[in-house]
Scaffold this active site. Structure first.
Site, PDB file in Angstrom:
ATOM      1  N   PRO A  94       2.376   5.248  16.044  1.00 40.45           N
ATOM      2  CG  PRO A  94       3.460   7.047  17.051  1.00 40.45           C
ATOM      3  CD  PRO A  94       2.299   6.702  16.181  1.00 40.45           C
ATOM      4  CD  GLU A 162      -1.887   0.081   0.959  1.00 34.29           C
ATOM      5  OE1 GLU A 162      -2.716   0.927   0.641  1.00 34.29           O
ATOM      6  OE2 GLU A 162      -1.685  -0.956   0.279  1.00 34.29           O
ATOM      7  CE  LYS A 217      -0.483  -3.727   7.566  1.00 31.69           C
ATOM      8  NZ  LYS A 217      -0.357  -2.435   6.986  1.00 31.69           N
ATOM      9  CB  CYS A 273       4.739  -2.556   9.426  1.00 36.77           C
ATOM     10  SG  CYS A 273       3.806  -1.267   8.618  1.00 36.77           S
TER      11      CYS A 273
END
Ligand code: UDX
Ligand code: ADP
Length: 459
Positions: A94, A162, A217, A273
């Site tokens: 976070p 991911e 990412k 995200c």
């Protein structure tokens, strides 16, 4: 290294679905997902798969097929680490809420704890895979912790970010646009590529250096979020010029250089995200003294906050400049459809603003519980828990939630909202009956024919 045993630390929105798919596609590999949260693990092990802690279309079916065969959920973290050849770190990262980088930098304490845990327990060589989204250069810290144990154990570190989106996680995992693996050791990269190779063709498995992988990412999420802020900025201009944002989106999206996806104007992006990753990017850029770069990306967030605020301001001004004591029904609380995740959902911030104007709020979301809604609001610390409890009520029936309300705010684009008996809802509401469609999912003409005062985004 031949992989027969995988451990994943963190049984959340990323670890759960990803490992379920890896287990399904690699029946010969034993996959164990561990977590410090015993309640969460118990929910993953619940015999009734409708009680899994995460709602994701298609997930329950895969868990049912694989659980107890080659997919296991456990709180025995040390044992799972020690038995495996490959360990995925899928814990949460976070935004920091304290100290240096507060409100901007990623809090890496959970990742560091995992690395220390692995270092302590491992007696055989391991491939450690970063799955959580991490700031660029994090692998360096993990490496340093793992390589200073004084033992003979060898660790290879890979970055394998991911790209799944919630609500479509299983589909995204089964048919990924690409799988990205960053690392130094070719052998370690190929071990992981082989796991994915069971169902992903090799030309979609991209190998890069570890820093490119980490940064890709953050960059992918920043570009996606930027598209939403861009179209949301245009939505405001549309409202002043009689242009229609859906028509503009269609017109620009047909340009193959621009593309048609991610151009839906909305109340603003949410989710765990986008905001976190951009803040991270901004923080990293600033720490290198790259202020122009930092300011450029920060604007994506500023615009997103503006869009949420604009939505609630418009609702208040349309309701004759006051919502005090009025019942506002919110349809949807999740940050997007087909998930029970509410992290950074625009609904939280819109509700908070309306509550500060003394509105009474009734919420209906098909997958989010009243307890979650209360805890999301309490987390903001804007008012006491008792006040939130008094002013916000969750309903299990949308018709009850909207009954006697002055206005409806559509916060999430759940498909079922389109199929409601809107005539019945209209009859139950105070008049004039207002709809503020934050997702542009209803038909304006149809709503106006029923009698609603209908407003949407960018039209
Ligand atoms: C995102 C990335 O898409 C994914 O690749 C990454 O791995 C994690 O972050 P996620 O946050 O799960 O996934 O959902 P996403 O579909 O990207 O939606 C994020 C937010 O943007 C939602 O609140 C959604 O409603 C909003 N959105 C999306 C829009 O407002 N308009 C759009 O056109 C698309
Ligand atoms: P994400 O969306 O990234 O998957 P979640 O918050 O859904 O994030 O999941 C992260 C999970 O990681 C949580 O269930 C949390 O309990 C778990 N976790 C955090 N730190 C540790 C740790 N040191 N060891 C094991 N599990 C951890």
């Amino acid at each position: 290294m031949k992989i027969t045993n995988i451990c994943c630390i963190g049984a959340g929105y990323v670890g759960g679905p990803t490992m379920a798919v890896i287990a399904k596609m690699n029946p010969k590999i034993k996959v164990t997902i561990v977590d410090i949260n015993a309640e969460r693990i118990a929910a993953w092990n619940d015999e009734d798969v409708s009680n899994l802690p995460i709602y994701e279309p298609g997930l329950a079916k895969i868990v049912k097929e694989t659980r107890g065969k080659n997919l296991f959920f456990s709180t025995e973290i040390d044992q799972a680490i020690s038995e495996s050849e490959m360990i995925f770190i899928s814990v949460n990262t976070p935004t920091k809420t304290y100290g240096k980088g507060k409100g901007m930098a990623a809090d890496l304490k959970y990742v560091e704890l995992c690395a220390r845990n692995i270092a302590e327990v491992a007696t055989t060589d391991k491939i450690v895979v970063e799955k959580s989204t991490l700031p660029v250069r994090t692998a360096q810290a993990i490496k340093s912790i793992l390589h200073n144990t004084g033992s003979e154990v060898k660790f290879e570190i890979l970055s394998n970010p991911e790209f799944l989106a919630e609500g479509t996680a299983i589909e995204d995992l089964l048919n990924p646009d690409r799988v990205l693996i960053g690392g130094e050791s070719e052998a370690a990269i190929e071990s992981l590529a082989k796991v994915y190779g069971s169902w992903v063709s090799q030309d979609r498995i991209l190998r890069t250096n570890i820093w490119s992988s980490e940064l890709s990412k953050l960059t992918a999420n920043a570009f996606l979020a930027q598209r939403i802020s861009s179209i949301n900025a245009i939505s405001e201009l549309c409202e002043h010029t009689e242009a229609n944002v859906s028509e503009v989106a269609k017109a620009i999206g047909m340009d193959s250089r621009i593309g048609s996806k991610f151009l839906n104007a909305s109340i603003g992006f949410g989710g765990s995200c986008f905001q976190k990753d951009i803040l991270n990017l901004v923080y990293i850029a600033r720490s290198y003294g790259l202020n122009a770069v930092a300011d450029y990306w920060e604007q994506v967030i500023i615009l997103n906050d503006h869009q949420k605020r604009r939505f609630s301001d418009n609702l208040i001004s349309t309701l004759y400049n006051t919502v005090s004591g009025k019942k506002i029904a919110m349809l949807g609380w999740a940050f997007k459809k087909d998930t029970n995740d509410t992290r950074e959902s625009a609904a939280i911030y819109v509700a908070d603003h309306l509550l500060s104007e003394q509105a009474h709020i009734a919420v209906y979301d098909p997958k989010v519980s009243g307890i979650k809604i209360q805890s999301d609001l309490n987390y903001l610390n804007t008012r006491t828990e008792e006040e939130n409890n008094d002013l916000v009520k969750a309903f299990e029936d949308p018709y009850k939630a909207t009954e006697n309300s002055h206005a409806i705010a559509i916060m999430t684009e759940w498909d079922e909202f389109k199929t409601y008996n809107w005539g019945k809802i209209y009859d139950g509401m105070k008049k004039p009956a207002f709809i503020f469609d934050g997702r542009n999912i209803l038909d304006k003409t149809e709503m106006e024919t029923i009698g609603f005062e209908y407003s949407s985004i960018g039209k």
